[in-house]
Design an enzyme around this catalytic site. Structure first.
Site, short mmCIF file in Angstrom:
data_model
loop_
_atom_site.label_atom_id
_atom_site.label_comp_id
_atom_site.label_asym_id
_atom_site.label_seq_id
_atom_site.Cartn_x
_atom_site.Cartn_y
_atom_site.Cartn_z
N CYS A 6 0.82 -1.22 0.00
CA CYS A 6 0.00 0.00 0.00
C CYS A 6 0.85 1.26 0.00
O CYS A 6 0.46 2.28 -0.56
CB CYS A 6 -0.91 0.02 1.23
N ASN A 7 2.02 1.18 0.63
CA ASN A 7 2.82 2.38 0.83
C ASN A 7 4.03 2.49 -0.08
O ASN A 7 4.71 3.53 -0.08
CB ASN A 7 3.30 2.46 2.28
N THR A 58 5.53 -4.49 11.80
CA THR A 58 6.15 -5.78 11.45
C THR A 58 5.61 -6.38 10.16
O THR A 58 6.22 -7.31 9.63
CB THR A 58 5.94 -6.79 12.59
N GLN A 59 4.49 -5.89 9.66
CA GLN A 59 3.87 -6.47 8.47
C GLN A 59 4.80 -6.43 7.27
O GLN A 59 4.78 -7.33 6.42
CB GLN A 59 2.57 -5.73 8.16
N GLN A 113 5.79 -9.03 3.98
CA GLN A 113 5.61 -8.59 2.59
C GLN A 113 6.91 -8.71 1.80
O GLN A 113 6.91 -9.10 0.63
CB GLN A 113 5.10 -7.15 2.58
N GLY A 125 -13.41 -7.17 2.34
CA GLY A 125 -12.14 -7.88 2.25
C GLY A 125 -11.97 -8.77 3.47
O GLY A 125 -12.73 -8.67 4.44
N ILE A 171 -7.59 -6.11 7.08
CA ILE A 171 -8.98 -6.11 7.53
C ILE A 171 -9.11 -6.85 8.85
O ILE A 171 -9.85 -6.43 9.76
CB ILE A 171 -9.90 -6.74 6.46
#
Length: 429
Positions: A56-57, A120-121, A125, A194, A199
């Site tokens: 997303c970023n 931490t996501q 990724q 989603g 989500i």
């Protein structure tokens, strides 16, 4: 081989541009293939190593190549692949060579470059990006080593600093914004569109506020049902969204759709059916799930990932000491990696020296065997063999010394003195 990272992120580009440069998961392998073909069609001697990180970023291309014009070629490839004019894209793109690319990878994985400091996501990724690149046959020695070191550094930063402590997540920020619109979230009906990780995080935070109702709409009914049940909610088919939207006060969307799934007309009808009671909408997807024009409607409060970033950054200032500690760790590890990279650069030279020396050895051994076969004295044959090897092995260094300029000769003498463990002439007494 040279390392290079090019990309755009939430620091350099708005979501309106980031969504146009994003790579859906199913496009990454074909994109890597076309990227490699571009370089092989140029002056590159070997196919570049490459990996694409698209979230997303950020959208980032990590590569290792022997093409010295790789920076311009990679930016033009990104522009052409997404059909964006180079003049529009280039001002937002960063291009980081060598140690800058290494430092950037370490900072990204450690959460220092994230909108949510210390999140931490991003590690997961990045691991997904590496896995996809591996499956596409696009990874090699250099990027494999870079990413393995990257994950090790991220683990070290998170276990030895407080970088992730007291962080305000995007999900928590969404709840805070909702509380600005509604006095009590507990009186509201919440819809999640989603069923992915983001989500699920949002559902956890909103469920803690005990909303009147929690509903999940997802393309895959089974997954949506499973998520809804885990929060004592219910699921509805995604196809019912246009006719059911008016039922909800809070709508949070984050899907992998490449096109908006909520249009202006559908929201206009929902607002009318609600008799202009406000709707709070959060679009966490990139590309966006909700048409941006929706935000212009009265009684609709629409927020994107960039809007939530302002709230997230409010909690970042208190962790600057941890940031400084993390940066120190990263700088040390960057130096370590660059030492490894420098050592790798001499491997082809060493391999060539070994091949050349072995060819000389085989040639002289063949001569010696022929001399022995015709009955020559073995001692004389061995003497001739050793003399020939000595002369040929030192021919290159002595030739270089003789041809060197006076200012370079002293440096060569010092280097060769180290090679052959001889003292520098000036040190002899």
């Amino acid at each position: 081989m040279q390392l290079l990272t090019i990309g755009i992120n939430h620091h350099t580009a708005p979501v309106a541009l980031r969504e146009r440069v994003a790579f859906p998961l199913e496009q990454i392998k074909p994109a890597l293939s076309t990227f490699k073909d571009i370089f092989l069609g140029r002056t590159a001697r070997t196919a570049p190593e490459a990996a694409i990180l698209s979230t997303c970023n950020r959208t980032e291309l990590y590569c290792a190549t022997d093409d010295h014009a790789a920076r311009e070629a990679a930016i033009h490839w990104l522009s052409e692949y997404h059909n964006i004019a180079i003049d529009e894209l280039a001002p937002h793109v960063y291009a980081l060579p060598q140690s800058e690319a290494v430092r950037h990878a370490f900072r990204v994985a450690s959460g220092l470059d994230s909108m949510v400091l210390g999140e931490t996501q991003i590690v997961g990724q990045m691991k997904d990006a590496v896995r996809t690149a591996t499956e596409a046959g696009a990874l090699g020695t250099y990027l494999n080593q870079l990413f393995q070191r990257t994950f090790a550094v991220a683990k070290e930063v998170r276990t030895t600093t407080e970088i992730g402590a007291q962080s305000v997540s995007m999900a928590a920020a969404a709840v805070r914004l909702a509380q600005r619109i509604f006095d009590k979230v507990s009186n509201q009906r919440v819809l999640f569109i989603g069923a992915g990780e983001m989500i699920e995080l949002c559902a956890t935070h909103f469920a803690a506020q005990q909303p009147r109702e929690l509903v999940v709409a997802n393309r895959t009914a089974e997954r949506g049902q499973r998520l809804a049940e885990s929060y004592n909610g219910r699921a509805i088919p995604l196809s019912e969204l246009p006719t059911r939207m008016h039922e909800f006060d809070i709508i949070v969307s984050c899907t992998a759709s490449t096109l908006p799934i909520i249009g202006l007309g559908a929201v206009e009808r929902a607002v009318k059916a609600r008799r202009h009671r406000p709707i709070f909408m959060v679009d966490l997807a990139v590309p966006r799930d909700i048409e941006p024009e929706v935000g212009k409607l009265e009684d609709v409060f629409l927020y994107t990932v960039d809007d939530l970033g302002a709230i997230v950054r409010e909690g970042n200032a208190s962790r600057q000491a941890a940031v400084a500690q993390a940066e120190t760790i990263i700088e040390t590890r960057v130096q370590n990696f660059m030492q490894w990279l420098d050592a790798r650069s001499i491997v082809p030279v060493i391999r060539h020296m070994h091949t050349q020396a072995d060819a000389l050895r085989r040639a002289e051994v063949d001569k010696a065997q022929k001399m022995l076969a015709r009955g020559d004295d073995p001692a004389a044959v061995l003497e001739a063999l050793s003399q020939a090897l000595t002369n040929k092995l030192i021919h290159g260094p002595t030739h270089a010394l003789n041809r060197a300029s006076s200012e370079n000769r002293d440096q060569l003498i010092e280097l060769m003195g180290g090679f052959y463990k001889h003292a520098h002439p000036s040190s002899e007494r």
